[in-house]
Design a protein around this motif. Structure first.
Motif: not given
Lengths: 418, 433
Positions: A45, A49, A127, A131, A134
């Motif tokens: 992920d 990104t 970040t 992530q 998420n």
């Protein structure tokens, strides 16, 4: 064309003018462990990104739009006991866009793999946190898909408690908590330096040019000797059962059988045909008898998992019909073992499988996946048509006789309507 | 047979309207192994009030008849069409939408025989009270499966908000109660009204010779008797074209792990059919991209504030007689999601200005994704919308898209986004008492 970039890093190029799109897949493979799965999933992920050159997902998305809406992203999957992180790209051929779209896409792949947003030994903290949150939400909300939920519960019942097969390729909630932005850097370096890497490129491309492009990637040689991708476990003497009740309109009945035939075995295609007869198509015994004749279900099907030697059956029913569904399912398997299926069905299932195979040659993504699997298994591509056609009824009976019920999961939907 | 060549993309489409009115189109793909064919009837779940052929009285049939018909077409007095395709090694399927019903197959061998099977099973109905009864159990399970799917409930919840008194608010399959009222007579009368050759089109893509394929279809049709054609008289009028009936907000409690929220926009202007309609659809799609896609600043702000995550998506649907857009996400901030999305929509003019520098890239990306679809026989054939967009195909879409300018988006935004047409629907975790 197959090319070795360095030890443990292979490049395969499939040159074809069939498609207007090109495909690239960069596959990183390593034996799956309890520790590495969730970390690698989150790492995937992070890699899709942002990068140093494109430090936000907006910057990266803008670059993709300049490349005529190229799809470039990462995903995780399992091939047998191997955990894979793969970066996939789909983009249109230069002739429909501009000269150099291919080169710029490969540049972007390089940027994503070798220039991630790592500074001072840590992924960018905001970040990373986002992530991580998420991924947590994404895993959690999978439970809302009840067909998926029932299939997951069945796998947990079927596989041995400490087996890595218990862990889905995208990871587990419990393992997420302890991951940090520093720890992921270690996981990243480990993956890029030590994983087996297979790259497949498909499209109307100049092969030597593609080789030159990938030669510029800083892949270090690596040694990868774990080639045993097939999973095996001792069968249980008695099937395990689990039942759960939820407020749902429809109940889910899922069964798992051991089918000790793997992808590389001589009997592989016999197992594929047997699955087709049992529940692999609208002609199959499960579809015809559970759905069409007794109208107990909208879906009733079976799936053969050739890397783990398991066959699963799934259907959605009303809870009052549980016993009837169990009986019908058992009857269909018993019938196949007793050779009670017509030559006509046998022929139709085989023709259907041949048609499916030939049809899959029209989807670039399928061709690339097949090449990847073949290269990981060091095997030449099968003549699928010939192998399917060689399967006899006796082969089907022999393979079906090996089925051994191992697990039954029942999600009892008890929501009353009116 | 007419020939339309698109040399920039090395594609040619052949078409012909047969004597009985059936429109046939063929796009040959010489490097492909398979052939995909889809026969579409211009009739779907919302066409439930009509004057049956041979009658002069308006009837309203139960919810779910179009979908029920789709299921029952496969079964014949002594065989099942699935088996006929099976004997040929072909895969087959069917689906129903609000305004269309489609039957399809995909095969690598016996293309002409498969075309015959497709045309024959759709053009020769057989319904009996016994087989109709049996299907109720199967479709009942299909309905219940979707009833347990929170994303499906979110979508139909929104349609219930946007069109509370129009047939679009009902599940395409109907309900367990409504399908119970369906009889073989209902199916025959509906079938005779809508399943006429001039109300259908056949799209074939793949490894075929276009002249031979069209000849094969002609041959098949010439052997059949069709009743004198009549134009299906559908009585479809929006309950309230001004949109005053739009329900602004509703919530559903369900067993979900995270809340889901959707903002919907009902288009209130009448949009012309034909190529103008296609142009409008592509314009709205570009508009939504410039407001919400991941290349614009709005997206990053909402994402970084955890108002949306990777589950965020949006879509625009335009069908015969109505059109709407929707935006949805799983989120722990459902109120803020609705406020933010509506805020961006209602300030669309300024938003377009702010993102103007991205317009060329957004359009280029959409163009690239459309060119990418040319590798998919299914996408080419399924996207064809017949009369709705004046018989245009995916290749025409590419041409139309190229001609859209940023100035068009200001006009479209003003037409499409009206406060009266905006609504919010939520699916939230059930509170245990």
């Amino acid at each position: 064309m197959d090319f070795r970039l360095t030890d443990g890093v292979e490049l395969h190029i499939i040159k074809t003018s069939q498609f207007k799109n090109n495909q690239i897949i960069v596959n990183f493979g390593t034996p799956q462990t309890a520790d590495n799965t969730t970390a690698r999933s989150l790492l995937g992920d992070l890699l899709e990104t942002s990068t140093h050159k494109y430090p936000t997902q907006t910057a990266l998305a803008r670059q993709l739009s300049r490349l005529y809406g190229a799809d470039v992203g990462t995903g995780v999957a399992r091939i047998g006991t191997m955990h894979t992180v793969r970066l996939k790209a789909r983009f249109i051929n230069d002739q429909y866009a501009f000269d150099g779209l291919l080169d710029r896409t490969i540049d972007l792949i390089h940027e994503m793999l070798f220039n991630p947003l790592i500074d001072n030994g840590s992924f960018d903290e905001p970040t990373f946190n986002l992530q991580k949150a998420n991924l947590y939400s994404a895993i959690k909300s999978l439970d809302d898909d009840k067909q998926y939920y029932a299939a997951t519960k069945l796998r947990q019942l079927y596989f041995d408690k400490n087996s890595v097969m218990q862990i889905p390729s995208f990871g587990r909630l419990d393992d997420l908590e302890s991951l940090t932005a520093e720890k992921l850097v270690e996981v990243y370096h480990n993956m890029v330096s030590h994983d087996k890497i297979n790259i497949v490129v498909l499209g109307d491309v100049d092969e030597n040019h593609v080789i030159d492009q990938f030669k510029q990637f800083e892949f270090a040689p690596r040694h990868f000797d774990n080639d045993k991708l097939m999973y095996r476990q001792e069968p249980k003497d008695e099937a395990v059962n689990e039942e759960e009740t939820q407020a749902l309109n429809q109940s889910k009945l899922n069964l798992a059988y051991e089918l000790p035939v793997c992808f590389l075995d001589k009997d592989h295609y016999a197992a594929v045909v047997m699955n087709g007869i049992l529940g692999g198509s609208p002609l199959s015994k499960l579809f015809v008898n559970v759905r069409e004749k007794e109208s107990l279900a909208y879906y009733a099907s079976s799936q053969y998992h050739s890397f783990s030697g398991m066959l699963s059956i799934q259907t959605g029913i009303q809870n009052v019909n549980y016993d009837r569904a169990r009986t019908l399912i058992k009857e269909q398997i018993d019938d196949i073992i007793a050779g009670k299926f017509s030559d006509e069905l046998m022929r139709e299932v085989k023709e259907g499988l041949v048609n499916q195979y030939k049809t899959s040659l029209d989807t670039a993504g399928n061709i690339v996946e097949r090449k990847l699997t073949d290269s990981l298994l060091h095997q030449e591509p099968d003549d699928v048509v010939e192998k399917v056609n060689q399967v006899t009824s006796a082969d089907v009976v022999r393979v079906a006789s090996k089925l051994k019920l191992q697990a039954v999961y029942y999600l009892n939907g008890d929501l009353k309507n009116e | 047979m007419n020939e339309h060549s698109y040399s920039k993309y090395d594609e040619t489409i052949y078409d012909e309207t047969l004597e009985n009115g059936l429109v046939v189109q063929v796009l040959p793909k010489k490097y492909f192994h398979k052939t995909y064919a889809i026969l579409t009837v211009d009739y779907g779940s919302i066409d439930q009030t009509f004057v049956p052929t041979g009658s002069d009285e308006v009837v309203t049939v139960p919810d779910g008849v179009a979908h029920f018909l789709e299921h029952k077409m496969f079964e014949k007095i002594d065989h099942d069409a699935f088996d006929l395709f099976g004997e040929l090694g072909a895969d087959s399927n069917a689906f129903t939408s609000f305004t269309q019903t489609s039957y399809l197959f995909s095969t690598t061998e016996h293309i002409h025989e498969s075309l015959d099977v497709l045309l024959d099973f759709v053009q020769q109905p057989y319904f009996s009270s016994q087989t109709v009864q049996k299907e109720k159990g199967i479709i009942g399970q299909e309905i219940k499966m979707y009833d347990d799917d929170p994303n499906w409930r979110l979508y139909f919840g929104m349609l219930g908000n946007l069109y509370p008194h129009d047939p679009m608010h009902v599940d395409i399959a109907g309900s367990v109660e409504s399908i119970d009222k369906i009889s073989s007579e209902t199916l025959y009368s509906t079938y005779d009204t809508f399943y006429q050759p001039h109300n259908m089109n056949l799209f074939i893509v793949g490894n075929v010779d276009p002249a031979e394929a069209i000849e094969c279809v002609k041959d098949n049709q010439s052997k059949k008797h069709f009743d004198e054609p009549s134009n299906p008289e559908v009585r479809f009028e929006l309950n309230d074209p001004s949109g005053k009936d739009v329900i602004p907000f509703r919530t559903l409690e369900m067993d979900v792990t995270r809340p889901k929220v959707m903002v919907g926009v009902r288009g209130l202007e009448q949009i012309a059919a034909g190529e103008a309609g296609l142009r409008y659809r592509l314009g709205v799609e570009l508009l939504l991209d410039i407001l919400f896609d991941d290349t614009v600043d709005n997206y990053l702000r909402l994402y970084n504030n955890e108002i949306i995550d990777d589950s965020f998506s949006y879509n625009f649907e335009m069908q015969r007689g109505f059109h709407f857009a929707y935006f949805s996400s799983d989120t722990d901030h459902i109120e803020r999601f609705a406020d933010e999305i509506i805020g961006i929509l209602e300030s669309a003019h300024q938003q377009i200005e702010a993102a103007a520098s991205q317009f060329d890239n957004i359009k280029r990306a959409m163009l690239g994704r459309m060119i990418a679809l040319l590798d998919s026989p299914e996408a080419i054939a399924n996207r064809y919308a017949g009369k709705l967009f004046g018989g245009t195909n995916l290749l025409d879409e590419i041409t139309v898209l190229e001609s859209i300018k940023i100035d068009d988006l200001y006009v479209i935004a003003k037409e499409f986004i009206q406060s009266q047409g905006i609504s919010v629907y939520q699916v939230v975790p059930r509170h245990s008492n």
